[in-house]
Design a protein around this motif. Sequence first.
Motif, short mmCIF file in Angstrom:
data_model
loop_
_atom_site.label_atom_id
_atom_site.label_comp_id
_atom_site.label_asym_id
_atom_site.label_seq_id
_atom_site.Cartn_x
_atom_site.Cartn_y
_atom_site.Cartn_z
N TYR A 273 43.06 -36.48 -8.61
CA TYR A 273 41.51 -35.86 -9.22
C TYR A 273 41.51 -34.74 -8.58
O TYR A 273 41.71 -34.95 -7.35
CB TYR A 273 39.77 -36.50 -9.69
N GLU A 335 34.92 -40.06 -15.17
CA GLU A 335 35.33 -40.21 -15.93
C GLU A 335 34.80 -40.94 -16.63
O GLU A 335 35.18 -41.49 -18.15
CB GLU A 335 36.95 -39.69 -16.09
N ASN A 336 33.94 -41.93 -16.76
CA ASN A 336 33.45 -42.81 -17.06
C ASN A 336 34.59 -44.11 -17.30
O ASN A 336 34.81 -44.47 -18.24
CB ASN A 336 32.33 -42.99 -18.57
N ILE A 352 28.38 -38.70 -15.23
CA ILE A 352 28.98 -39.00 -15.29
C ILE A 352 30.02 -37.94 -15.83
O ILE A 352 29.87 -36.48 -15.96
CB ILE A 352 29.47 -39.65 -17.09
N LYS A 354 33.21 -35.56 -16.01
CA LYS A 354 34.08 -36.00 -17.17
C LYS A 354 35.05 -34.66 -16.93
O LYS A 354 35.26 -33.69 -16.21
CB LYS A 354 33.41 -34.54 -18.76
N LEU A 355 35.97 -35.28 -17.65
CA LEU A 355 37.65 -34.41 -17.42
C LEU A 355 37.59 -32.97 -18.08
O LEU A 355 37.07 -32.95 -19.28
CB LEU A 355 39.07 -34.91 -17.61
N ARG A 359 31.51 -27.68 -16.45
CA ARG A 359 30.65 -28.59 -17.17
C ARG A 359 29.09 -27.89 -16.42
O ARG A 359 29.47 -28.06 -15.38
CB ARG A 359 30.66 -29.57 -18.07
#
Length: 408
Positions: A273, A335-336, A352, A354-355, A359
Amino acid sequence: MLDDKVKVEAKVIRTDASIGLQPQGEAKLQVIGHIPYTADFGTVKLVLQGKDKGADNTEKLEDLVELSAAASSFEIPAVPVGEVWSQREKGRSYDLQVKSVDTYQGSTADTLAIQLVMSNREPRHQQVGQRVAFLKTADGTLFPAKLSEVKDKIAPEGKALLLASVTLPKGYRTDGAQLVVGDAVVGGAISGTDVGLAGPTNSADTASAASSAAASATTAASGSTAASASPPAAAPEAKDTSLDGYIHAAAFGLPQEVTEPKSGVKDIDLYPYTLSLRQFATSVNFITNELNVKFKYKLDKDPFVKADTAGHRIQMEVVDGGDTALHFSETMDLENPSGTVREEDGTTPVGILKLGEERTFQFTKVDKDIGFGLQYSHQYTIRIYHVLPSGDKKWIAAQKFDWFNVSE
């Protein structure tokens, strides 16, 4: 045979995917045998025998060839820091390299996390397979390592990230240590792959050998006695899941650990990541004693790298830059991957990362002393930690910001 005196039963392991041999062709086999690790010997003799049936239809063994070598020839090869360990066998070609070393702090022990990158050199998708690993310190002390498991197959020229985790006493020095890694052999085959699944007993020849715990023409291994094949008409036997040993072993030198956290919270390396944070904004409700922290983030992932990141998290700390003891933290899932969903209003997941596209993330903390603590303060520090599933963590990035202003 050890020093032409001690006989050790051995097991043949097929290490490539060859089905048949053309004239003048070749296939690779390895032989493992089990001996006490304290055994002291100078020479090893490998005796290959062929099966045949006599006139009375009884099975007979005939010596085909004897191979001898000095015990010193079975040393596990060393891979210098930064270099690549390559395996090139039919159906099982890959490169393996140590990417980084990180120490994660725990309350009573530390975790040494070593990133290994496996690159697929096959022209087709390939299983990662199961491996055995341990840390060998400069004085010969051995610590077992737990390797993460990647179940997805790797695409041609794709990669898999394997994380070797070693639990160490707090403050234990690992200068000059090596990570020893080998392919696990279970039930007479390389575990978790399509290679060698038929086992040695489907061959016309069997082998009997006296060997060390590293009795192979090319690699080091330790194992147990061979299992016999089931008669064709018999009911199938339970699958043997016991570890015979390991082959294709190599001792990797470890790179110097980066101990200082990154200055800034953009482009944080969390391989596979990359995390970038910006536009931090803070506000305080002095009536309810609530601190609200809001920021934008973008989480990217290399699509060609397979990895098991379940349970890995990011912890963000907000630390007041003045003389107060104000200290807040929020933990976020990457990414949960573990399926853990925390809900704020019953529908919207929070906590969480997220990809994908950029955001907004925000969280609120309550402290009865927040009004008093911030009246003379001007700056705060954001600290970012990477948290392992065990809860051990490492400080990886930090940046200062002004209270109640929106950062860039």
